[in-house]
Design an enzyme around this catalytic site. Structure first.
Site, PDB file in Angstrom:
ATOM      1  N   ALA A  32       0.872  -1.185   0.000  1.00 37.11           N
ATOM      2  CA  ALA A  32       0.000   0.000   0.000  1.00 37.11           C
ATOM      3  C   ALA A  32       0.909   1.235   0.000  1.00 37.11           C
ATOM      4  O   ALA A  32       0.811   2.109   0.866  1.00 37.11           O
ATOM      5  CB  ALA A  32      -0.973   0.004   1.172  1.00 37.11           C
ATOM      6  N   HIS A  37       7.092   5.672   1.502  1.00 32.64           N
ATOM      7  CA  HIS A  37       7.867   4.496   1.095  1.00 32.64           C
ATOM      8  C   HIS A  37       8.812   4.848  -0.057  1.00 32.64           C
ATOM      9  O   HIS A  37       9.965   4.418  -0.082  1.00 32.64           O
ATOM     10  CB  HIS A  37       6.938   3.378   0.614  1.00 32.64           C
ATOM     11  N   SER A 185       0.695   7.445   5.721  1.00 31.89           N
ATOM     12  CA  SER A 185       0.600   6.098   6.277  1.00 31.89           C
ATOM     13  C   SER A 185      -0.339   5.287   5.392  1.00 31.89           C
ATOM     14  O   SER A 185      -1.324   5.821   4.870  1.00 31.89           O
ATOM     15  CB  SER A 185       0.016   6.171   7.690  1.00 31.89           C
TER      16      SER A 185
HETATM   17  P1  AMP Z   1       5.106  -0.116   6.368  1.00 28.72           P
HETATM   18  O1  AMP Z   1       4.757  -0.521   4.991  1.00 28.72           O
HETATM   19  O2  AMP Z   1       4.088   0.723   7.045  1.00 28.72           O
HETATM   20  O3  AMP Z   1       5.612  -1.269   7.205  1.00 28.72           O
HETATM   21  O4  AMP Z   1       6.357   0.853   6.227  1.00 28.72           O
HETATM   22  C1  AMP Z   1       7.520   0.444   5.550  1.00 28.72           C
HETATM   23  C2  AMP Z   1       8.593   1.450   5.826  1.00 28.72           C
HETATM   24  O5  AMP Z   1       8.188   2.737   5.341  1.00 28.72           O
HETATM   25  C3  AMP Z   1       8.880   1.613   7.320  1.00 28.72           C
HETATM   26  O6  AMP Z   1      10.278   1.726   7.500  1.00 28.72           O
HETATM   27  C4  AMP Z   1       8.170   2.889   7.643  1.00 28.72           C
HETATM   28  O7  AMP Z   1       8.733   3.582   8.744  1.00 28.72           O
HETATM   29  C5  AMP Z   1       8.353   3.676   6.364  1.00 28.72           C
HETATM   30  N1  AMP Z   1       7.340   4.738   6.270  1.00 28.72           N
HETATM   31  C6  AMP Z   1       6.002   4.601   6.357  1.00 28.72           C
HETATM   32  N2  AMP Z   1       5.397   5.803   6.285  1.00 28.72           N
HETATM   33  C7  AMP Z   1       6.384   6.718   6.172  1.00 28.72           C
HETATM   34  C8  AMP Z   1       6.411   8.148   6.073  1.00 28.72           C
HETATM   35  N3  AMP Z   1       5.300   8.875   6.082  1.00 28.72           N
HETATM   36  N4  AMP Z   1       7.607   8.756   5.959  1.00 28.72           N
HETATM   37  C9  AMP Z   1       8.753   8.020   5.965  1.00 28.72           C
HETATM   38  N5  AMP Z   1       8.799   6.684   6.054  1.00 28.72           N
HETATM   39  C10 AMP Z   1       7.640   6.046   6.156  1.00 28.72           C
END
Ligand code: AMP
Length: 280
Positions: A32, A37, A185
């Site tokens: 997503a 990301h 997010s």
């Molecule tokens: P996730 O898919 O939510 O597990 O996130 C994957 C990676 O993307 C993790 O290292 C998160 O910290 C990073 N991430 C998610 N949202 C953000 C954001 N708004 N800014 C920077 N990094 C992000």
């Protein structure tokens, strides 16, 4: 850009790349994908010959089954975005490729994993440690990129890598926000327009704490100032805390090395955010 689905194929790829002397930058995600990301992919692109991104919704880090089931899954669009960002390889495995058997290990992550998310989501960091360790073993990157949006997760992964002597650099990347200030997010797509407005209070509360500290208030007063903002909107607050940035312990005094962290539910959707509290 090539997509891999099996553990064997990604392991063979990383072995081949290592033999060729190529540096590998790795970005683990749960898909997503959004600009947050993609900013990690860009960071990895700048510093490595090859960029690998994984898309895997890890069941073991969800402590609520409804949260796992409702987590958005958008692989086709993810792949398009990764192609545009010049990612080289995607690893998008089914669960049994990552965990052929259930991982029952208890990881030693230390104090940094105990409070905040650790206290509110029992088992969460053990699940994160389990999947990150496994993915790092398979992809065997030189550097792995994590967002500071999940600041405690970043700290826990640094602790994991140190404890288990894994030879990889963990790189923390700045939070990407929407123009409104809302931290990007994957969960935001589940919010209504009204919910998005309400969710802005998280960032507002963090900034309020920062202003309070800058105006000479104590840490406790700054925490109260942040919490007040969240009382004025329909959110279910889990925590709003000011901690030392280095180890997330409670600050004994006001320093230039603090962070405010917040977790709250908006329309039942759990959101987190944080802000480095600089005094100027
Ligand atoms: P996730 O898919 O939510 O597990 O996130 C994957 C990676 O993307 C993790 O290292 C998160 O910290 C990073 N991430 C998610 N949202 C953000 C954001 N708004 N800014 C920077 N990094 C992000």
């Amino acid at each position: 850009m090539q997509t891999f689905k099996t553990a064997k194929s990604i392991l063979e790829l990383s072995e081949k790349l290592r033999q060729e002397g190529q540096t590998i930058g790795f970005v683990p995600t749960m898909g997503a994908l959004h600009e947050g990301h993609i900013s990690l992919i860009k960071k990895a692109r700048e510093a490595n010959d090859i960029v690998v991104c994984s898309v895997f919704v890890n069941p073991s880090q969800f402590n609520e089954s409804a949260d796992f089931e409702n987590y958005p899954r958008t692989l086709e669009s993810d792949i398009k975005q990764l192609k545009s960002a010049d990612c080289d390889f995607v690893f998008a495995p089914p669960t049994d490729e990552v965990f052929p058997e259930k991982d029952t290990a208890e990881y030693e992550l230390g104090e940094v994993a105990r409070e905040l998310e650790g206290a509110h989501r029992p088992g969460h960091f053990n699940g994160v440690a389990s999947v990150v360790k496994r993915l790092l073993e398979l992809v065997n990157p030189h550097r792995a990129y994590f967002g500071l949006k999940d600041y405690q997760q970043y700290a826990v992964i640094k602790a994991l890598v140190k404890r288990y002597k894994m030879d990889v650099d963990i790189v923390g990347c700045e939070i990407v926000r929407e123009r409104s200030g809302l931290a990007m997010s994957s969960r935001n797509i589940r919010l209504s327009n009204g919910g998005r407005d309400t969710a802005l209070a998280l960032y507002r509360s963090l900034r309020e704490a920062q202003s309070a500290l800058r105006a000479g208030k104590t840490v406790a007063q700054a925490e109260s100032a942040g919490r007040v903002i969240l009382k004025m909107v329909p959110v279910d607050l889990e925590y709003f805390e000011i901690r030392n940035r280095s180890d997330l312990s409670q600050p004994a005094e006001k320093t230039d090395n603090l962070i405010a962290l917040v977790a709250a539910r908006v329309e039942g959707i759990r959101l987190i955010d944080n802000l480095f509290l600089n005094m100027e």
